[in-house]
Design an enzyme around this catalytic site. Structure first.
Site, PDB file in Angstrom:
ATOM      1  N   LEU A  34       0.856  -1.246   0.212  1.00 47.57           N
ATOM      2  CA  LEU A  34       0.091  -0.003  -0.042  1.00 47.57           C
ATOM      3  C   LEU A  34       0.778   1.170   0.086  1.00 47.57           C
ATOM      4  N   ASP A  59       5.267  -6.438   2.394  1.00 47.41           N
ATOM      5  CA  ASP A  59       5.876  -5.727   1.490  1.00 47.41           C
ATOM      6  C   ASP A  59       7.180  -6.900   0.920  1.00 47.41           C
ATOM      7  N   PHE A  81       3.356  -6.987 -10.616  1.00 47.55           N
ATOM      8  CA  PHE A  81       3.194  -5.301 -11.069  1.00 47.55           C
ATOM      9  C   PHE A  81       4.033  -4.705  -9.817  1.00 47.55           C
ATOM     10  N   SER A 125       8.082  -2.007 -19.139  1.00 49.02           N
ATOM     11  CA  SER A 125       7.745  -0.910 -19.918  1.00 49.02           C
ATOM     12  C   SER A 125       8.426  -0.597 -21.306  1.00 49.02           C
ATOM     13  N   TYR A 149      14.705   4.429 -12.710  1.00 48.95           N
ATOM     14  CA  TYR A 149      13.463   3.855 -13.156  1.00 48.95           C
ATOM     15  C   TYR A 149      13.542   2.881 -14.043  1.00 48.95           C
ATOM     16  N   LYS A 153      13.897  -1.602 -14.966  1.00 53.73           N
ATOM     17  CA  LYS A 153      13.102  -2.777 -16.044  1.00 53.73           C
ATOM     18  C   LYS A 153      14.104  -3.279 -16.880  1.00 53.73           C
ATOM     19  N   TYR A 177       4.514  -2.181 -21.353  1.00 51.17           N
ATOM     20  CA  TYR A 177       3.371  -1.311 -21.554  1.00 51.17           C
ATOM     21  C   TYR A 177       3.527   0.102 -22.201  1.00 51.17           C
ATOM     22  N   PHE A 178       3.037   0.325 -23.047  1.00 47.11           N
ATOM     23  CA  PHE A 178       3.377   1.967 -23.633  1.00 47.11           C
ATOM     24  C   PHE A 178       2.451   2.803 -22.518  1.00 47.11           C
ATOM     25  N   ASN A 179       1.464   3.681 -22.957  1.00 47.22           N
ATOM     26  CA  ASN A 179       0.915   4.645 -21.866  1.00 47.22           C
ATOM     27  C   ASN A 179      -0.336   4.508 -21.340  1.00 47.22           C
ATOM     28  N   ASN A 199       2.066  12.579 -14.754  1.00 47.14           N
ATOM     29  CA  ASN A 199       1.637  12.064 -16.219  1.00 47.14           C
ATOM     30  C   ASN A 199       0.522  13.198 -16.709  1.00 47.14           C
ATOM     31  N   LEU A 200       0.623  12.886 -18.053  1.00 46.77           N
ATOM     32  CA  LEU A 200      -0.320  13.908 -18.801  1.00 46.77           C
ATOM     33  C   LEU A 200      -1.658  13.776 -18.496  1.00 46.77           C
TER      34      LEU A 200
HETATM   35  P1  NAD Z   1       0.871   1.717  -8.955  1.00 47.82           P
HETATM   36  O1  NAD Z   1       1.942   2.536  -8.266  1.00 47.82           O
HETATM   37  O2  NAD Z   1      -0.392   2.263  -9.018  1.00 47.82           O
HETATM   38  O3  NAD Z   1       0.969   0.083  -8.456  1.00 47.82           O
HETATM   39  C1  NAD Z   1       2.102  -0.311  -7.997  1.00 47.82           C
HETATM   40  C2  NAD Z   1       1.755  -1.082  -6.684  1.00 47.82           C
HETATM   41  O4  NAD Z   1       2.652  -1.778  -6.061  1.00 47.82           O
HETATM   42  C3  NAD Z   1       1.284  -0.248  -5.770  1.00 47.82           C
HETATM   43  O5  NAD Z   1       0.201  -0.503  -5.306  1.00 47.82           O
HETATM   44  C4  NAD Z   1       2.252  -0.121  -4.527  1.00 47.82           C
HETATM   45  O6  NAD Z   1       1.835  -0.143  -3.318  1.00 47.82           O
HETATM   46  C5  NAD Z   1       2.749  -1.452  -4.658  1.00 47.82           C
HETATM   47  N1  NAD Z   1       4.371  -1.682  -4.310  1.00 47.82           N
HETATM   48  C6  NAD Z   1       5.230  -1.110  -4.748  1.00 47.82           C
HETATM   49  N2  NAD Z   1       6.522  -1.542  -3.952  1.00 47.82           N
HETATM   50  C7  NAD Z   1       6.075  -2.646  -3.043  1.00 47.82           C
HETATM   51  C8  NAD Z   1       6.605  -3.682  -2.259  1.00 47.82           C
HETATM   52  N3  NAD Z   1       8.005  -3.590  -2.067  1.00 47.82           N
HETATM   53  N4  NAD Z   1       6.007  -4.480  -1.842  1.00 47.82           N
HETATM   54  C9  NAD Z   1       4.591  -4.777  -1.959  1.00 47.82           C
HETATM   55  N5  NAD Z   1       4.080  -3.601  -3.011  1.00 47.82           N
HETATM   56  C10 NAD Z   1       4.551  -2.765  -3.432  1.00 47.82           C
HETATM   57  O7  NAD Z   1       1.569   1.261 -10.426  1.00 47.82           O
HETATM   58  P2  NAD Z   1       0.830   1.160 -11.860  1.00 47.82           P
HETATM   59  O8  NAD Z   1       0.541   2.106 -12.822  1.00 47.82           O
HETATM   60  O9  NAD Z   1      -0.394   0.206 -11.478  1.00 47.82           O
HETATM   61  O10 NAD Z   1       2.074   0.204 -12.275  1.00 47.82           O
HETATM   62  C11 NAD Z   1       2.142  -1.396 -12.095  1.00 47.82           C
HETATM   63  C12 NAD Z   1       3.521  -1.786 -12.661  1.00 47.82           C
HETATM   64  O11 NAD Z   1       3.413  -1.432 -14.290  1.00 47.82           O
HETATM   65  C13 NAD Z   1       4.840  -1.168 -12.209  1.00 47.82           C
HETATM   66  O12 NAD Z   1       5.818  -2.286 -12.227  1.00 47.82           O
HETATM   67  C14 NAD Z   1       4.952   0.060 -13.071  1.00 47.82           C
HETATM   68  O13 NAD Z   1       6.620   0.263 -13.276  1.00 47.82           O
HETATM   69  C15 NAD Z   1       4.816  -0.665 -14.500  1.00 47.82           C
HETATM   70  N6  NAD Z   1       4.443   0.335 -15.567  1.00 47.82           N
HETATM   71  C16 NAD Z   1       3.478   1.246 -15.349  1.00 47.82           C
HETATM   72  C17 NAD Z   1       3.290   2.442 -16.242  1.00 47.82           C
HETATM   73  C18 NAD Z   1       2.222   3.471 -16.284  1.00 47.82           C
HETATM   74  O14 NAD Z   1       2.328   4.501 -17.026  1.00 47.82           O
HETATM   75  N7  NAD Z   1       1.571   3.330 -15.144  1.00 47.82           N
HETATM   76  C19 NAD Z   1       4.001   2.180 -17.491  1.00 47.82           C
HETATM   77  C20 NAD Z   1       4.818   1.118 -17.916  1.00 47.82           C
HETATM   78  C21 NAD Z   1       5.216   0.159 -16.808  1.00 47.82           C
HETATM   79  N1  UFG Z   2       3.335  16.240 -21.071  1.00 57.27           N
HETATM   80  C1  UFG Z   2       3.076  17.467 -21.059  1.00 57.27           C
HETATM   81  N2  UFG Z   2       2.604  17.977 -19.737  1.00 57.27           N
HETATM   82  C2  UFG Z   2       2.575  17.338 -18.538  1.00 57.27           C
HETATM   83  C3  UFG Z   2       2.787  15.971 -18.683  1.00 57.27           C
HETATM   84  C4  UFG Z   2       3.263  15.290 -19.813  1.00 57.27           C
HETATM   85  O1  UFG Z   2       3.363  18.113 -22.000  1.00 57.27           O
HETATM   86  O2  UFG Z   2       2.134  17.758 -17.653  1.00 57.27           O
HETATM   87  C5  UFG Z   2       3.595  15.326 -22.347  1.00 57.27           C
HETATM   88  C6  UFG Z   2       5.009  14.773 -22.161  1.00 57.27           C
HETATM   89  O3  UFG Z   2       6.002  15.704 -22.593  1.00 57.27           O
HETATM   90  C7  UFG Z   2       4.683  13.533 -23.152  1.00 57.27           C
HETATM   91  C8  UFG Z   2       3.365  13.147 -23.051  1.00 57.27           C
HETATM   92  O4  UFG Z   2       2.795  14.401 -22.690  1.00 57.27           O
HETATM   93  O5  UFG Z   2       4.777  14.103 -24.541  1.00 57.27           O
HETATM   94  C9  UFG Z   2       3.202  12.039 -22.091  1.00 57.27           C
HETATM   95  O6  UFG Z   2       4.030  12.187 -20.982  1.00 57.27           O
HETATM   96  P1  UFG Z   2       3.710  11.096 -19.812  1.00 57.27           P
HETATM   97  O7  UFG Z   2       4.386  11.758 -18.460  1.00 57.27           O
HETATM   98  O8  UFG Z   2       2.391  10.995 -19.445  1.00 57.27           O
HETATM   99  O9  UFG Z   2       4.137   9.758 -20.209  1.00 57.27           O
HETATM  100  P2  UFG Z   2       5.801   9.554 -20.662  1.00 57.27           P
HETATM  101  O10 UFG Z   2       5.413   8.855 -22.072  1.00 57.27           O
HETATM  102  O11 UFG Z   2       6.865  10.589 -20.491  1.00 57.27           O
HETATM  103  O12 UFG Z   2       5.872   8.339 -19.879  1.00 57.27           O
HETATM  104  C10 UFG Z   2       5.405   7.144 -19.312  1.00 57.27           C
HETATM  105  C11 UFG Z   2       5.578   6.768 -17.986  1.00 57.27           C
HETATM  106  C12 UFG Z   2       6.968   6.137 -17.715  1.00 57.27           C
HETATM  107  C13 UFG Z   2       7.299   4.997 -18.772  1.00 57.27           C
HETATM  108  C14 UFG Z   2       6.674   5.629 -20.195  1.00 57.27           C
HETATM  109  C15 UFG Z   2       6.744   4.461 -21.146  1.00 57.27           C
HETATM  110  O13 UFG Z   2       5.551   7.707 -17.057  1.00 57.27           O
HETATM  111  O14 UFG Z   2       6.908   5.625 -16.747  1.00 57.27           O
HETATM  112  O15 UFG Z   2       5.350   6.176 -20.247  1.00 57.27           O
HETATM  113  O16 UFG Z   2       5.736   3.589 -21.061  1.00 57.27           O
HETATM  114  F1  UFG Z   2       8.452   4.535 -18.753  1.00 57.27           F
END
Ligand code: NAD
Ligand code: UFG
Length: 336
Positions: A34, A59, A81, A125, A149, A153, A177-179, A199-200
């Protein structure tokens, strides 16, 4: 394959995946500490599905706590995740990121080995494509990173690949994953970031709510049709469904396999703003500012491999992503 352990299952993508798993008849055990989510996600998953799931507040860095989950449940496969995910924070706190993301994964795979669990789906990612590859990104491209970060990965993927060479029983899928954006249609679960979003789409949602004044668009001088950055946004429900397909793949194949989960379609920042305005019926104010350090112009996936190996493709478009994001935002103004 019946019992699935979902680490990070109360988080954004994990909670949506739990819903899809339960709806397809899997039994789900969630492990989460959490640190970036709330236990209320469990009640909401139950409410959406009408089904029960088990929750351990634990944890991954505590190997005894991880062991307890495996000893009390017959786990058939793991979807991993759990991890820290904020790019900027990882630059400030690199040790914490390496320790949590790598250390947590080590404890998990050591415990899987002890209990003879061989099927594993990992949250990777698109960040592993780094700055030097050309779009669309294909899974055979060299991987690299620009921040701690991203390195977690890249490193975890390498470790997972190495362990499948040494242990032929292992089946590991790394989903890149993409976005991910959007929320469950019910409006009960979605992305619930602490503080000011990085994030955007979560940022745009706060502007639409009136909690933030205006979006800062990070640069409009990129080599793209409207000058703003292009990304491959994917609905979190499509992403969640992709995990079920990956589990089925892992059930029938061994070895290490990275697979992109994206739509294959790029959308610019200005196009996202327009789609969000349509979804919420409000104006999204914005200013153009400097580029954000580390941002690339364009990122989108080649999706052929996901179609071929998983029989999966994304179905929901950017309008649906923004509509579901807004539905969640407006129904959860005090968070989840
Ligand atoms: P999130 O933060 O909502 O979910 C991650 C969860 O992991 C959280 O609930 C957190 O409490 C838990 N956690 C973290 N460290 C922990 C630990 N040591 N033990 C137990 N629980 C722990 O993030 P999300 O967006 O759901 O992302 C899930 C996964 O996908 C992550 O590994 C993230 O790096 C990856 N990912 C996310 C995105 C994105 O844009 N959301 C993009 C690419 C990859
Ligand atoms: N952006 C803005 N203003 C903001 C936030 C973002 O203009 O306040 C723009 C960024 O410049 C980018 C686009 O919106 O062009 C998307 O930005 P995000 O921050 O939403 O996403 P990113 O593509 O930068 O990164 C995300 C995750 C990363 C992951 C990556 C690829 O945050 O963890 O996608 O999966 F690695």
């Amino acid at each position: 394959m019946i019992n699935i352990l979902v680490t990070g299952g109360t988080g954004f993508i994990g909670s949506h995946t739990c819903v899809e798993l339960l709806e397809k008849g899997y039994e789900v055990v969630v492990l989460d500490n959490l640190c970036n989510s709330k236990e209320s996600a469990i009640d909401r998953i139950k409410k959406i599905t009408g089904k029960n799931l088990k929750f351990y507040k634990a944890d991954l860095l505590d190997i005894e706590a991880v062991d307890k989950v495996f000893s009390e449940n017959k786990i058939d496969a793991v979807i991993h995740f759990a991890g820290l995910k904020a790019v900027g924070e990882s630059v400030e706190k690199p040790l914490e990121y390496y320790e949590n993301n790598l250390g947590g994964t080590f404890n998990l795979i050591k415990t899987m080995k002890k209990y003879n669990v061989n099927k594993f789906v990992f949250s990777s990612s698109a960040t592993v494509y780094g700055m030097d590859n050309n779009v669309p990104y294909t899974e055979d491209m060299p991987t690299s990173a620009t921040n701690p970060y991203g390195y977690t990965k890249v490193m975890i993927e390498q470790i997972l690949k190495d362990i499948t060479v040494a242990d032929k029983k292992l089946s590991i899928v790394a989903l890149r994953y993409f976005n991910p954006i959007g929320a469950h249609e019910s409006g009960l679960i979605g992305e619930d970031p602490h503080g000011i979003p990085n994030n955007l789409v979560p940022y745009v949602a706060q502007v639409a709510l009136g909690r933030l004044d205006a979006l800062r668009i990070f640069g409009n001088d990129y080599d793209t049709p409207d000058g703003t950055g292009i990304r491959d946004y994917i609905h979190v429900t499509d992403l969640a469904v992709g995990h079920l397909a990956a589990l089925e793949y892992a059930d029938k194949n061994v070895g290490f396999q990275p697979i992109n989960l994206g739509t294959g379609k790029g959308t610019s920042v200005l196009e996202v703003v327009k789609a969000y305005e349509k979804a919420c019926g409000r104006e999204i104010k914005f200013n153009i500012t400097e580029r954000r350090a580390g941002d690339i112009a364009v990122s989108y996936a080649e999706t052929t491999l996901a179609k071929k190996l998983l029989g999966w493709e994304a179905k929901r478009d950017i309008d649906k992503m923004c509509a579901d994001s807004w539905n969640f935002t407006i129904n959860n103004t005090e968070g989840m």
